[in-house]
Design a protein around this motif. Structure first.
Motif, PDB file in Angstrom:
ATOM      1  N   ASP A  80      -5.020 -15.600   1.019  1.00 35.23           N
ATOM      2  CA  ASP A  80      -5.797 -14.450   1.514  1.00 35.23           C
ATOM      3  C   ASP A  80      -4.922 -13.066   1.131  1.00 35.23           C
ATOM      4  O   ASP A  80      -3.737 -12.866   1.233  1.00 35.23           O
ATOM      5  CB  ASP A  80      -5.797 -14.146   2.968  1.00 35.23           C
ATOM      6  N   VAL A  81      -5.701 -12.197   0.297  1.00 31.70           N
ATOM      7  CA  VAL A  81      -5.282 -10.909  -0.284  1.00 31.70           C
ATOM      8  C   VAL A  81      -6.343  -9.864  -0.147  1.00 31.70           C
ATOM      9  O   VAL A  81      -7.441 -10.223  -0.547  1.00 31.70           O
ATOM     10  CB  VAL A  81      -4.757 -11.018  -1.666  1.00 31.70           C
ATOM     11  N   TRP A  82      -6.063  -8.810   0.631  1.00 36.30           N
ATOM     12  CA  TRP A  82      -6.800  -7.716   0.594  1.00 36.30           C
ATOM     13  C   TRP A  82      -6.749  -6.881  -0.254  1.00 36.30           C
ATOM     14  O   TRP A  82      -5.454  -6.168  -0.354  1.00 36.30           O
ATOM     15  CB  TRP A  82      -6.593  -6.999   2.185  1.00 36.30           C
ATOM     16  N   GLY A  83      -7.666  -6.332  -0.823  1.00 39.60           N
ATOM     17  CA  GLY A  83      -7.527  -5.195  -2.036  1.00 39.60           C
ATOM     18  C   GLY A  83      -8.861  -4.667  -2.554  1.00 39.60           C
ATOM     19  O   GLY A  83      -9.815  -5.407  -1.950  1.00 39.60           O
ATOM     20  N   PHE A  84      -8.878  -3.775  -3.472  1.00 38.70           N
ATOM     21  CA  PHE A  84     -10.044  -3.323  -4.066  1.00 38.70           C
ATOM     22  C   PHE A  84     -10.358  -4.270  -5.172  1.00 38.70           C
ATOM     23  O   PHE A  84      -9.527  -4.625  -5.892  1.00 38.70           O
ATOM     24  CB  PHE A  84     -10.095  -1.935  -4.421  1.00 38.70           C
ATOM     25  N   PRO A  85     -11.554  -4.810  -5.480  1.00 39.65           N
ATOM     26  CA  PRO A  85     -12.039  -5.643  -6.729  1.00 39.65           C
ATOM     27  C   PRO A  85     -11.935  -4.567  -7.903  1.00 39.65           C
ATOM     28  O   PRO A  85     -12.809  -4.626  -8.676  1.00 39.65           O
ATOM     29  CB  PRO A  85     -13.385  -5.963  -6.137  1.00 39.65           C
ATOM     30  N   ASP A  86     -10.970  -4.037  -8.346  1.00 40.04           N
ATOM     31  CA  ASP A  86     -10.869  -3.248  -9.407  1.00 40.04           C
ATOM     32  C   ASP A  86     -11.163  -3.990 -10.864  1.00 40.04           C
ATOM     33  O   ASP A  86     -11.544  -3.379 -11.872  1.00 40.04           O
ATOM     34  CB  ASP A  86      -9.442  -2.498  -9.639  1.00 40.04           C
ATOM     35  N   ASP A  87     -10.811  -5.297 -11.025  1.00 33.44           N
ATOM     36  CA  ASP A  87     -11.058  -6.022 -11.991  1.00 33.44           C
ATOM     37  C   ASP A  87     -12.892  -6.528 -11.942  1.00 33.44           C
ATOM     38  O   ASP A  87     -12.653  -7.283 -12.709  1.00 33.44           O
ATOM     39  CB  ASP A  87     -10.027  -7.306 -12.335  1.00 33.44           C
ATOM     40  N   GLY A  88     -13.314  -6.345 -10.919  1.00 34.18           N
ATOM     41  CA  GLY A  88     -15.055  -6.755 -10.922  1.00 34.18           C
ATOM     42  C   GLY A  88     -15.013  -8.089 -10.085  1.00 34.18           C
ATOM     43  O   GLY A  88     -16.081  -8.756 -10.195  1.00 34.18           O
ATOM     44  N   ARG A  89     -14.005  -8.543  -9.541  1.00 33.99           N
ATOM     45  CA  ARG A  89     -13.799  -9.738  -9.138  1.00 33.99           C
ATOM     46  C   ARG A  89     -13.245  -9.640  -7.505  1.00 33.99           C
ATOM     47  O   ARG A  89     -12.061  -8.825  -7.416  1.00 33.99           O
ATOM     48  CB  ARG A  89     -13.141 -10.725  -9.717  1.00 33.99           C
ATOM     49  N   GLY A  90     -13.756 -10.509  -6.674  1.00 35.97           N
ATOM     50  CA  GLY A  90     -13.074 -10.233  -5.354  1.00 35.97           C
ATOM     51  C   GLY A  90     -13.897 -11.196  -4.248  1.00 35.97           C
ATOM     52  O   GLY A  90     -14.656 -11.792  -4.581  1.00 35.97           O
ATOM     53  N   ASP A  91     -13.248 -11.255  -3.208  1.00 31.55           N
ATOM     54  CA  ASP A  91     -13.845 -12.056  -2.099  1.00 31.55           C
ATOM     55  C   ASP A  91     -14.418 -10.920  -0.958  1.00 31.55           C
ATOM     56  O   ASP A  91     -14.300 -10.031  -1.074  1.00 31.55           O
ATOM     57  CB  ASP A  91     -12.954 -13.172  -1.503  1.00 31.55           C
ATOM     58  N   CYS A  92     -14.639 -11.756   0.204  1.00 32.61           N
ATOM     59  CA  CYS A  92     -15.585 -11.034   1.147  1.00 32.61           C
ATOM     60  C   CYS A  92     -14.898  -9.815   1.705  1.00 32.61           C
ATOM     61  O   CYS A  92     -15.580  -8.599   1.451  1.00 32.61           O
ATOM     62  CB  CYS A  92     -15.898 -11.869   2.308  1.00 32.61           C
TER      63      CYS A  92
END
Length: 194
Positions: free
Chosen positions: A90-102
């Motif tokens: 679990d890592v919270w952050g902005f999906p700056d690379d165009g990928r992320g979870d919820c």
């Protein structure tokens, strides 16, 4: 053609979602470790400005903006778990690379909506148990017509009571911290699904 004030008001209300009751909070809750680390690197994203409105006055234009941002982020960002993306649960952050979870989807939605002038205090990160029985993060937008959910699993913005989720906890509107929503007594420690 002449419109009466009541006809104009009826048209305005027709373009808004139906009203619902807000989610009740019941005391403090322990924040997730991923959120705590996110706040260490992005303190402005977690700060609570009590001079901001805690409820958004929902107009047709604001509703359109909320729905549009939810749809745009959901179609722009590729869903991937933190385990697959970063090799950790679990890592919270902005999906700056165009990928992320919820939670990454929801953090981006909140940032965009805040940039469009909506009060951050009325937009709270929220932990739920989803339809799979797993921890999941959504964004609650608190309005004068009830609490609405922005979710990366659907492009529909729904009243919280129509999602089928069990609501566990959300960011406080009064202090940097979390409040319990009473869904279950043992809450998830991560929001690790897509």
């Amino acid at each position: 053609m002449v419109f009466t004030a009541s006809a104009v008001q009826a048209q305005t209300l027709a373009s808004l979602p139906s009203s619902s009751n807000p989610i009740a909070s019941m005391g403090t809750a322990k924040p997730l470790q991923g959120w705590t680390k996110f706040c260490e690197t992005h303190p402005a994203e977690c700060a609570v400005d009590v001079s901001e409105a805690e409820v958004i006055e929902l107009t047709p234009q604001i509703w359109k903006t909320i729905v549009s941002v939810n749809q745009n982020v959901n179609t722009t960002i590729q869903a991937v778990t933190d385990q697959d993306h970063f090799g950790v649960v679990d890592v919270w952050g902005f999906p700056d690379d165009g990928r992320g979870d919820c939670e990454d989807f929801q953090l981006l939605k909140r940032r965009i909506l805040a940039e469009k002038g909506l009060p951050r205090r009325a937009m709270r990160m929220t932990v739920v148990i989803d339809e799979l029985g797993e921890g999941h993060a959504v964004l609650v937008v608190r309005t004068n017509r009830g609490d609405y959910i922005l979710d990366n699993k659907t492009s529909s913005v729904l009243p919280w009571s129509r999602t089928g989720y069990v609501y566990i906890k959300r960011e406080s509107q009064d202090v940097v911290g979390w409040v319990s929503l009473g869904g279950i007594t043992t809450s998830p420690t991560t929001t690790a699904n897509r």
